[in-house]
Scaffold this active site. Structure first.
Site, PDB file in Angstrom:
ATOM      1  N   HIS A  40     -31.991 -18.520 -13.267  1.00  0.00           N
ATOM      2  CA  HIS A  40     -31.162 -18.052 -14.342  1.00  0.00           C
ATOM      3  C   HIS A  40     -31.890 -18.274 -15.678  1.00  0.00           C
ATOM      4  O   HIS A  40     -32.338 -17.211 -16.464  1.00  0.00           O
ATOM      5  CB  HIS A  40     -30.019 -18.673 -14.466  1.00  0.00           C
ATOM      6  CG  HIS A  40     -28.833 -18.296 -15.599  1.00  0.00           C
ATOM      7  ND1 HIS A  40     -27.627 -17.569 -15.249  1.00  0.00           N
ATOM      8  CD2 HIS A  40     -29.015 -18.470 -16.877  1.00  0.00           C
ATOM      9  CE1 HIS A  40     -27.199 -17.198 -16.600  1.00  0.00           C
ATOM     10  NE2 HIS A  40     -27.879 -17.792 -17.362  1.00  0.00           N
ATOM     11  N   GLU A  41     -32.411 -19.400 -15.737  1.00  0.00           N
ATOM     12  CA  GLU A  41     -33.115 -19.616 -17.106  1.00  0.00           C
ATOM     13  C   GLU A  41     -34.531 -19.131 -17.252  1.00  0.00           C
ATOM     14  O   GLU A  41     -35.098 -18.784 -18.118  1.00  0.00           O
ATOM     15  CB  GLU A  41     -33.419 -21.193 -17.295  1.00  0.00           C
ATOM     16  CG  GLU A  41     -31.847 -22.111 -17.102  1.00  0.00           C
ATOM     17  CD  GLU A  41     -30.922 -21.742 -18.248  1.00  0.00           C
ATOM     18  OE1 GLU A  41     -31.244 -20.986 -19.278  1.00  0.00           O
ATOM     19  OE2 GLU A  41     -29.880 -22.087 -18.012  1.00  0.00           O
TER      20      GLU A  41
ATOM     21  N   HIS B 253     -33.799 -15.526 -18.806  1.00  0.00           N
ATOM     22  CA  HIS B 253     -33.970 -15.733 -20.252  1.00  0.00           C
ATOM     23  C   HIS B 253     -35.354 -16.038 -20.688  1.00  0.00           C
ATOM     24  O   HIS B 253     -35.791 -15.372 -21.884  1.00  0.00           O
ATOM     25  CB  HIS B 253     -33.120 -17.148 -20.776  1.00  0.00           C
ATOM     26  CG  HIS B 253     -31.571 -16.867 -20.396  1.00  0.00           C
ATOM     27  ND1 HIS B 253     -30.998 -15.753 -21.139  1.00  0.00           N
ATOM     28  CD2 HIS B 253     -30.722 -17.791 -19.947  1.00  0.00           C
ATOM     29  CE1 HIS B 253     -29.689 -16.100 -20.800  1.00  0.00           C
ATOM     30  NE2 HIS B 253     -29.393 -17.034 -20.190  1.00  0.00           N
TER      31      HIS B 253
ATOM     32  N   HIS C 243     -37.504 -12.703 -20.580  1.00  0.00           N
ATOM     33  CA  HIS C 243     -36.968 -12.014 -21.825  1.00  0.00           C
ATOM     34  C   HIS C 243     -37.718 -12.378 -23.025  1.00  0.00           C
ATOM     35  O   HIS C 243     -38.018 -11.483 -23.827  1.00  0.00           O
ATOM     36  CB  HIS C 243     -35.253 -11.971 -21.762  1.00  0.00           C
ATOM     37  CG  HIS C 243     -34.634 -10.927 -22.720  1.00  0.00           C
ATOM     38  ND1 HIS C 243     -33.416 -10.679 -22.498  1.00  0.00           N
ATOM     39  CD2 HIS C 243     -35.281 -10.014 -23.194  1.00  0.00           C
ATOM     40  CE1 HIS C 243     -33.068  -9.614 -23.328  1.00  0.00           C
ATOM     41  NE2 HIS C 243     -34.316  -9.014 -23.855  1.00  0.00           N
TER      42      HIS C 243
END
Length: 631
Positions: A423-424, A427, A430
């Site tokens: 998940h991290e 980010h 991105h």
């Protein structure tokens, strides 16, 4: 997960500073409990700690930059009252504002990361406090810029952009101000509105103090029959307990406590709603919902479409509830049965090196370019991996324009830790791509799309694990994990969004928001979203009183839209291959160079229609079918 974007670009600095302060207090209290079992920072191997020298080589270098910025900040005042005089004045002021903002971002990142790695260290608490104070001074100093731009005729701004080459960089920034120009007031009126900002935080501040500091819960008996005081943290453990009596006792004890203060919570929520309505009316919007979406240029139909599409697809949720009832083998399913696992625990442990290998294999559909950045994050110490004494709890990814993103973890080796890392990293990729491709002013991306990249990574990881898991119990465990994400992110957050919309509309019509009316409507929503295969226990009616997101001004819908968009994009990547990957990486590189709806549309998802949400709900239905065959 706590996602941390560049806070320097947020409008509501006061609420951010309050939130950060609460997080620090929480971390300090947690670290105090664990100090006898956790290693010290020094005992953690260097390879598992982030390298902050990529931001500043030393604390002294940070101090030097801080002092220089503090001394230079007032230099921008020379342009006050002169922006409309020439294109050069406008350009120089915007360039200087962006430069100061960028410097503050760098200072903030270093101080915040240092503080979070050991919140007990007074030196870094002081540094962080100093940069907070400097940011407040910065906001006050540059506040004249936007106010003056609003007063410049649009034709004149367009002429300035034509004659001054450097202003082309700021064209989108200027266009965004012009887009909302009709909702700005005179400078004097804007000053009055600005002066109410601290007052406007009162409802959420009161709620936070009651909810986090003043509420005291009774004792209940845990699984071992011991009397323990209920806390919010323990509630999340107890509501998942295999012992049904523990679940019921925790449910009753928690909601009875909120019921004792139902009128107080109704008053604070009502005040917050009235505050939102006040600002929307003052600025000439048709509704508080329209006002809240305007900043990111999100059409109201996106919000309405989410609620309608989910409402039209309740059968999948009802099917899930029936599955849960059958799996738990109960005559009656209750609201306190919604969170306990429907499959037995499966031992799925991964050391950090194994987690890296699994994630790299799961992300292979993204291509070598993407994987190389992930490998850099692993190898170049972008990640602070393990828990240590005083370390901030939770996990986040923090963008750093002048270095690279950083990830804070408290890695424990479970399945949730594996997904948190994926998940991290979403980010982080991105932020990395946006920072690489966009000038600083457009490097930050909208909160509307903030959870897309993280969820794409999680979805690819889940698909990989399901494809490569043959053990029946492990597969059931993974399916249950995935089903819970759909339930909590699409259905639950949409239910919250519908509640928030309705209570604002009632207040706009002049109806009173009393504890009784709020609870009655919340009961109706639970009946709608969970169906007739579950008992809608009366105490759930007061749940609205404990949801902090209802003080965030139409925020929660973005969890559901972002999740739906991500599921659609990940499926396109798996089905189409390189063309979908190329579109997706272009999206990651776009930052805020366009409005979020346009950026997602270019990536392959149209959030103004129902397809992405319907596709996500179809996958949810298919997952239920797979689970039914295994139970």
């Amino acid at each position: 997960m706590i996602f941390e974007s560049n806070y320097l670009k947020k409008k509501n600095i006061l609420s951010i500073l309050v939130t950060l302060s609460i997080l620090v207090v929480f971390t300090l209290s947690q670290s105090g409990e664990a100090k006898n079992t956790l290693p010290s920072r020094e005992e953690i191997s260097t390879e598992y700690k982030w390298d902050l020298s990529d931001i500043y080589a030393s604390d002294q270098a940070w101090e030097d930059d801080f002092n220089q910025l503090e001394q230079n900040l007032s230099s921008i005042k020379v342009y006050k009252g002169k922006l409309s005089k020439s294109s050069t004045n406008l350009f120089e002021a915007l360039k200087l504002q962006s430069s100061f903002d960028r410097s503050l971002s760098k200072l903030y990142n270093y101080a915040a990361r240092k503080r979070d790695q050991d919140t007990r260290n007074n030196k870094y608490q002081v540094m962080f406090s100093k940069v907070q104070g400097l940011y407040g001074k910065f906001v006050s100093t540059v506040s004249f810029i936007e106010a003056e731009i609003i007063q410049i005729p649009t034709d004149k701004i367009n002429q300035f952009v034509k004659e001054k080459e450097g202003l082309k960089l700021y064209q989108r920034y200027l266009e965004e101000i012009i887009r909302q120009k009709e909702h700005y007031l005179s400078p004097k009126e804007e000053q009055i509105i600005a002066s109410t900002s601290e007052l406007a935080q009162t409802p959420s501040n009161i709620f936070a103090m009651i909810n986090n500091a003043d509420l005291k819960f009774p004792t209940i008996r845990n699984e071992e029959g011991e009397e323990v005081e209920l806390t919010k943290g323990r509630y999340y453990q107890f509501i998942k307990s295999n012992n049904r009596q523990v679940r019921k006792d925790a449910f009753d004890a928690l909601y009875n406590t909120y019921l004792d203060l139902k009128n107080t919570f109704a008053a604070t929520l009502n005040a917050n709603v009235k505050k939102n309505i006040f600002y929307s009316k003052v600025r000439g919007y048709n509704s508080s919902l329209e006002s809240s979406l305007a900043g990111n240029n999100i059409p109201v139909k996106v919000y309405d479409n989410l609620i309608k599409t989910v409402s039209d697809n309740m059968n999948s949720m009802y099917k899930y509830v029936a599955l849960r009832k059958r799996a738990l083998d109960v005559d009656q399913l209750h609201m306190y049965d919604l969170y306990t696992p429907i499959v037995k625990d499966v031992e799925m442990e991964f050391d950090y090196e194994e987690a890296q290998d699994i994630i790299l294999k799961a992300l292979e559909p993204m291509g070598e370019e993407y994987l190389q950045v992930v490998k850099r994050a692993f190898e170049e110490r972008w990640i602070d991996v393990y828990e240590n004494q005083g370390k901030r709890s939770g996990a986040y990814s923090a963008s750093s324009y002048d270095a690279h993103p950083y990830i804070l973890l408290n890695y424990g080796g479970g399945i949730s830790d594996l997904f948190t890392l994926a998940h991290e990293l979403g980010h982080t990729l991105h932020s990395y791509y946006s920072n690489q491709e966009q000038p600083y002013i457009y490097s930050d991306y909208s909160i509307f799309v903030a959870e897309v990249a993280s969820t794409v990574n999680e979805s690819l990881l889940m698909q990989y694990l399901l494809k490569n898991t043959t053990d029946k119990e492990a597969r059931k465990y993974l399916l249950n994990y995935y089903l819970e994400q759909f339930k909590s992110t699409i259905y639950r957050q949409t239910m919250f969004a519908e509640f928030e919309k309705e209570i604002h509309q009632r207040a706009e019509r002049g109806q009173a928001l009393t504890a009784k009316s709020l609870s009655n409507y919340y009961h109706q929503l639970n009946q709608k979203y969970f169906g007739d295969q579950i008992i809608i226990d009366k105490k759930i009616d007061i749940e609205w009183a404990r949801i902090p997101h209802f003080y965030y001004n139409f925020y929660v819908y973005q969890y559901a839209t972002g999740f739906s968009a991500a599921i659609s994009l990940s499926q396109q990547i798996l089905d189409e291959g390189q063309p979908a990957v190329d579109r997706y990486i272009d999206f990651l590189k776009s930052g805020s160079s366009n409005d979020p709806i346009s950026l997602l549309n270019k990536a392959g998802v149209n959030m103004t229609d129902s397809k992405a949400i319907e596709d996500a709900l179809d996958i949810f239905s298919d997952l239920i079918d797979q689970m039914e065959k295994l139970i």
